[in-house]
Design an enzyme around this catalytic site. Structure first.
Site, PDB file in Angstrom:
ATOM      1  N   HIS A  60      55.542  45.135  32.758  1.00  0.00           N
ATOM      2  CA  HIS A  60      54.471  45.161  33.761  1.00  0.00           C
ATOM      3  C   HIS A  60      54.633  46.323  34.736  1.00  0.00           C
ATOM      4  O   HIS A  60      55.681  46.507  35.346  1.00  0.00           O
ATOM      5  CB  HIS A  60      54.478  43.842  34.544  1.00  0.00           C
ATOM      6  CG  HIS A  60      53.450  43.785  35.626  1.00  0.00           C
ATOM      7  ND1 HIS A  60      52.110  43.621  35.364  1.00  0.00           N
ATOM      8  CD2 HIS A  60      53.558  43.900  36.973  1.00  0.00           C
ATOM      9  CE1 HIS A  60      51.443  43.622  36.517  1.00  0.00           C
ATOM     10  NE2 HIS A  60      52.299  43.795  37.498  1.00  0.00           N
ATOM     11  N   HIS A 100      42.008  39.905  28.048  1.00  0.00           N
ATOM     12  CA  HIS A 100      43.269  39.153  28.063  1.00  0.00           C
ATOM     13  C   HIS A 100      43.159  37.932  28.954  1.00  0.00           C
ATOM     14  O   HIS A 100      42.244  37.828  29.775  1.00  0.00           O
ATOM     15  CB  HIS A 100      44.478  40.033  28.434  1.00  0.00           C
ATOM     16  CG  HIS A 100      44.525  40.479  29.861  1.00  0.00           C
ATOM     17  ND1 HIS A 100      44.264  41.771  30.235  1.00  0.00           N
ATOM     18  CD2 HIS A 100      44.813  39.821  31.000  1.00  0.00           C
ATOM     19  CE1 HIS A 100      44.398  41.883  31.553  1.00  0.00           C
ATOM     20  NE2 HIS A 100      44.727  40.706  32.035  1.00  0.00           N
ATOM     21  N   HIS A 144      51.698  48.817  37.470  1.00  0.00           N
ATOM     22  CA  HIS A 144      50.301  48.982  37.872  1.00  0.00           C
ATOM     23  C   HIS A 144      49.741  50.239  37.191  1.00  0.00           C
ATOM     24  O   HIS A 144      50.231  50.650  36.147  1.00  0.00           O
ATOM     25  CB  HIS A 144      50.195  48.988  39.396  1.00  0.00           C
ATOM     26  CG  HIS A 144      50.338  47.594  39.972  1.00  0.00           C
ATOM     27  ND1 HIS A 144      50.403  47.328  41.312  1.00  0.00           N
ATOM     28  CD2 HIS A 144      50.435  46.391  39.349  1.00  0.00           C
ATOM     29  CE1 HIS A 144      50.524  46.016  41.504  1.00  0.00           C
ATOM     30  NE2 HIS A 144      50.553  45.438  40.328  1.00  0.00           N
ATOM     31  N   HIS A 200      40.438  38.168  31.878  1.00  0.00           N
ATOM     32  CA  HIS A 200      39.925  39.523  32.126  1.00  0.00           C
ATOM     33  C   HIS A 200      38.806  39.777  31.119  1.00  0.00           C
ATOM     34  O   HIS A 200      39.052  39.847  29.916  1.00  0.00           O
ATOM     35  CB  HIS A 200      41.064  40.536  31.965  1.00  0.00           C
ATOM     36  CG  HIS A 200      40.597  41.969  31.998  1.00  0.00           C
ATOM     37  ND1 HIS A 200      41.371  43.015  31.596  1.00  0.00           N
ATOM     38  CD2 HIS A 200      39.423  42.527  32.384  1.00  0.00           C
ATOM     39  CE1 HIS A 200      40.705  44.149  31.723  1.00  0.00           C
ATOM     40  NE2 HIS A 200      39.508  43.870  32.201  1.00  0.00           N
ATOM     41  N   TYR A 234      37.780  39.880  36.611  1.00  0.00           N
ATOM     42  CA  TYR A 234      38.892  38.935  36.486  1.00  0.00           C
ATOM     43  C   TYR A 234      38.351  37.596  36.975  1.00  0.00           C
ATOM     44  O   TYR A 234      37.958  37.485  38.136  1.00  0.00           O
ATOM     45  CB  TYR A 234      40.096  39.375  37.324  1.00  0.00           C
ATOM     46  CG  TYR A 234      40.884  40.493  36.678  1.00  0.00           C
ATOM     47  CD1 TYR A 234      41.998  40.215  35.895  1.00  0.00           C
ATOM     48  CD2 TYR A 234      40.486  41.815  36.822  1.00  0.00           C
ATOM     49  CE1 TYR A 234      42.711  41.236  35.283  1.00  0.00           C
ATOM     50  CE2 TYR A 234      41.197  42.840  36.205  1.00  0.00           C
ATOM     51  CZ  TYR A 234      42.309  42.542  35.445  1.00  0.00           C
ATOM     52  OH  TYR A 234      43.011  43.553  34.827  1.00  0.00           O
TER      53      TYR A 234
END
Length: 576
Positions: free
Chosen positions: A414, A265, A416, A335, A232
């Site tokens: 969203h 992304h 995790h 990412h 990232y």
């Protein structure tokens, strides 16, 4: 024989599936071979297949497609740059090669065959008795072989994948040696992988763009992509001094040529207005060198994921940025997914924002729905599909929304790593009325802002209910809610207009009731678990022995116990 048998059903010869298949294949094989020879020449027009994504990290396979809603079918065009002895392409629940629905092109070294197949739980391939991948043609071009085929969304074949809204896990495998039959293909020995896309793109007409539209690129400054699988990358950019208020009306990705398969992304965040300045930074987001203040850059301006197109705001609204009360500082986050660990690749990808000084009638807003980030919502270990639900209640919308209501036009789901499904529904007068956004094959590795097929109107007194399904099969202790990557979230960021003061409408179980649950568990347990107030909620969850009773009571608690409601204005101040 087969044609005659239609008039006299009783005399129909019992053709074995294998014979039918071989007849079918002989026809198709002749068709394919002739086609490959006859269609030397031009590549199909790009405009016919507006959506495009590389399937493999090297970019040898490139998938383009279009969606026909009247015919309820997807048309695929697969470009194979270096064809060896064929390939598998298909779909499965989460990207596995077992229980998959496949289109297979294979060669025995002499003839080529194409057909619809499926794999069983052991990964063994079988010819499908109902052929639903329809071959439309094949053509050679200088860049490789184009294979064109189509597939209906729903085929009523139990062996087939149902193509739905939301994420689809596409799989591919390359055949490097000739095979004498479909059954001889050994899936585990294939060079293959998966790619996630949203296949059923909304059929949205592009709004007219104003003549005074300008653009701005927020891009990485010639970064060397680290030679590791996942990175990232964070880069700080800033708007010009005294930049007045504008409306963002569309944005699109800018991907460095040759890196299409590596840039997974990207997001552009605006920083919090309460800080006058933010430090410059250009480096990995998880680096110890990253200044802590960058954690205050969380307001999403734009988000793109592989396979997504340009994002357009509706004609009557735009996303405000610039002007007083708005930070000049922006954070770009990229990412990079580099499974082949390429070294020394340089990248200047990012997002191009298109904006106008002629403000549209409404400012667009972003509202968070779902669960509050708190450890009181937890998932026991070893669960296959554990459900948690967050509410935006009628009392909150009654207080916070204008009488004319708001219009939701896009949504970003969203969670995790344990999230598997997310859905938000709208309820009115105690009845569920419609789905706002649903993803039954959700992946935490593929989060994009998706334009909705239809705008959803929400009025004061409506409820928005967001439900997430989790899988914790690979975990040995409870997973609690929170910000950490091994903690969980359940959020839907909805994009809507006109903007209101309501920025967050979420819930969690009432902590008092959770405390009663811990007391009950204690009473039924042999070993004493310390439930004293000084022990944190996560510690209490970690010390629970997860027998069936404790699991079922927790599920029931989340289903019936009162909730604590967060109905918040932007500044984290609650509505009364």
């Amino acid at each position: 024989r087969m044609q005659n048998s239609r008039s006299k059903p009783c005399s129909c010869p019992s053709l074995k599936l294998r014979e039918v298949a071989s007849m079918y294949f002989t026809m198709v094989a002749a068709f394919l071979v002739i086609l490959v020879v006859a269609l030397q020449g031009s590549a199909p027009r790009q405009s016919d297949f507006p959506y495009k994504v590389p399937l493999d990290p090297q970019g040898l396979l490139e998938l383009s497609w279009n969606v026909s809603y009247p015919e309820q079918a997807v048309n695929f065009q697969l470009l194979i740059r270096e064809l060896q002895f064929g390939l598998l392409f298909g779909m499965s629940d989460r990207g596995e090669f077992e229980n998959a629905d496949l289109a297979v092109l294979w060669s025995d070294g002499h003839s080529s065959y194409f057909g619809d197949a499926w794999s069983d739980a052991k990964g063994q391939l079988h010819m499908d008795s109902q052929q639903d991948y329809q071959l439309l043609g094949a053509r050679r071009a200088p860049e490789g072989l184009y294979l064109l085929f189509r597939r209906a969304f729903s085929t009523c074949d139990p062996k087939d994948y149902l193509i739905e809204d939301g994420t689809v896990h596409l799989i591919y495998g390359i055949l490097e040696k000739p095979v004498h039959s479909l059954q001889a293909i050994n899936i585990s020995a294939l060079h293959g992988g998966l790619q996630r896309v949203q296949l059923l793109k909304p059929n949205i007409s592009i709004p007219e763009l104003p003549s005074d539209m300008k653009s701005m690129e927020i891009t990485a400054p010639d970064v060397v992509i680290p030679s590791q699988e996942t990175t990232y990358w964070c880069y700080m950019a800033e708007l010009p001094e005294g930049f007045p208020k504008h409306h963002i009306i569309m944005y699109e990705p800018v991907v460095t040529a040759g890196n299409e398969a590596l840039v997974h992304h990207m997001e552009v965040f605006q920083c919090a207005a309460e800080f006058d300045s933010f430090p410059h930074y250009n480096g990995p987001c998880d680096s110890k060198m990253k200044p802590d203040r960058l954690n205050y850059c969380r307001h999403v301006l734009a988000a793109w994921a592989m396979g997504a197109q340009a994002f357009y705001y509706p004609e009557e609204a735009g996303l405000a940025f610039g002007g007083p009360g708005s930070s000049r500082y922006l954070r770009l986050e990229i990412h990079y997914h580099n499974p082949l660990v390429f070294k020394g690749r340089r990248d200047s990808s990012g997002i191009r924002l298109y904006y106008t000084a002629t403000l549209r009638p409404y400012d667009a807003g972003i509202m968070e729905l779902g669960l509050v980030y708190t450890p009181v919502m937890a998932i026991p270990p070893g669960e296959d599909s554990f459900i948690l639900t967050g509410y935006c209640t009628d009392k909150c919308t009654q207080l916070a929304l204008p009488a004319a209501g708001i219009r939701i036009f896009a949504s970003q789901l969203h969670t995790h790593l344990a999230g598997r499904k997310v859905v938000t529904v709208l309820a009115r007068d105690g009845r569920e009325r419609r789905v706002v956004n649903a993803d039954g094959h959700y992946s935490p590795h593929f989060q994009e802002i998706r334009m909705l097929k239809e705008v959803v109107a929400v009025f004061p007194g409506d409820e928005l209910i967001t439900t997430c399904t989790y899988n914790t099969k690979d975990r040995s202790r409870a997973t609690v809610g929170g910000f950490g990557i091994l903690e969980e979230m359940c959020v839907n960021y909805v994009h809507y207009y006109p903007q209101t003061q309501l920025e967050l409408c979420k819930s969690a179980v009432d902590p008092g009731y959770l405390h009663r649950y811990f007391n009950l568990v204690n009473r039924f347990n042999d070993e004493e678990i310390c439930m004293c107030p000084q022990v944190s909620v996560p510690q209490q969850f970690y010390s629970i022995p997860w027998n069936t009773f404790n699991r079922d009571v927790l599920k029931s608690l989340y289903g019936f116990a009162p909730i604590s409601m967060h109905c918040n204005k932007s500044s984290a101040v609650r509505f009364p």
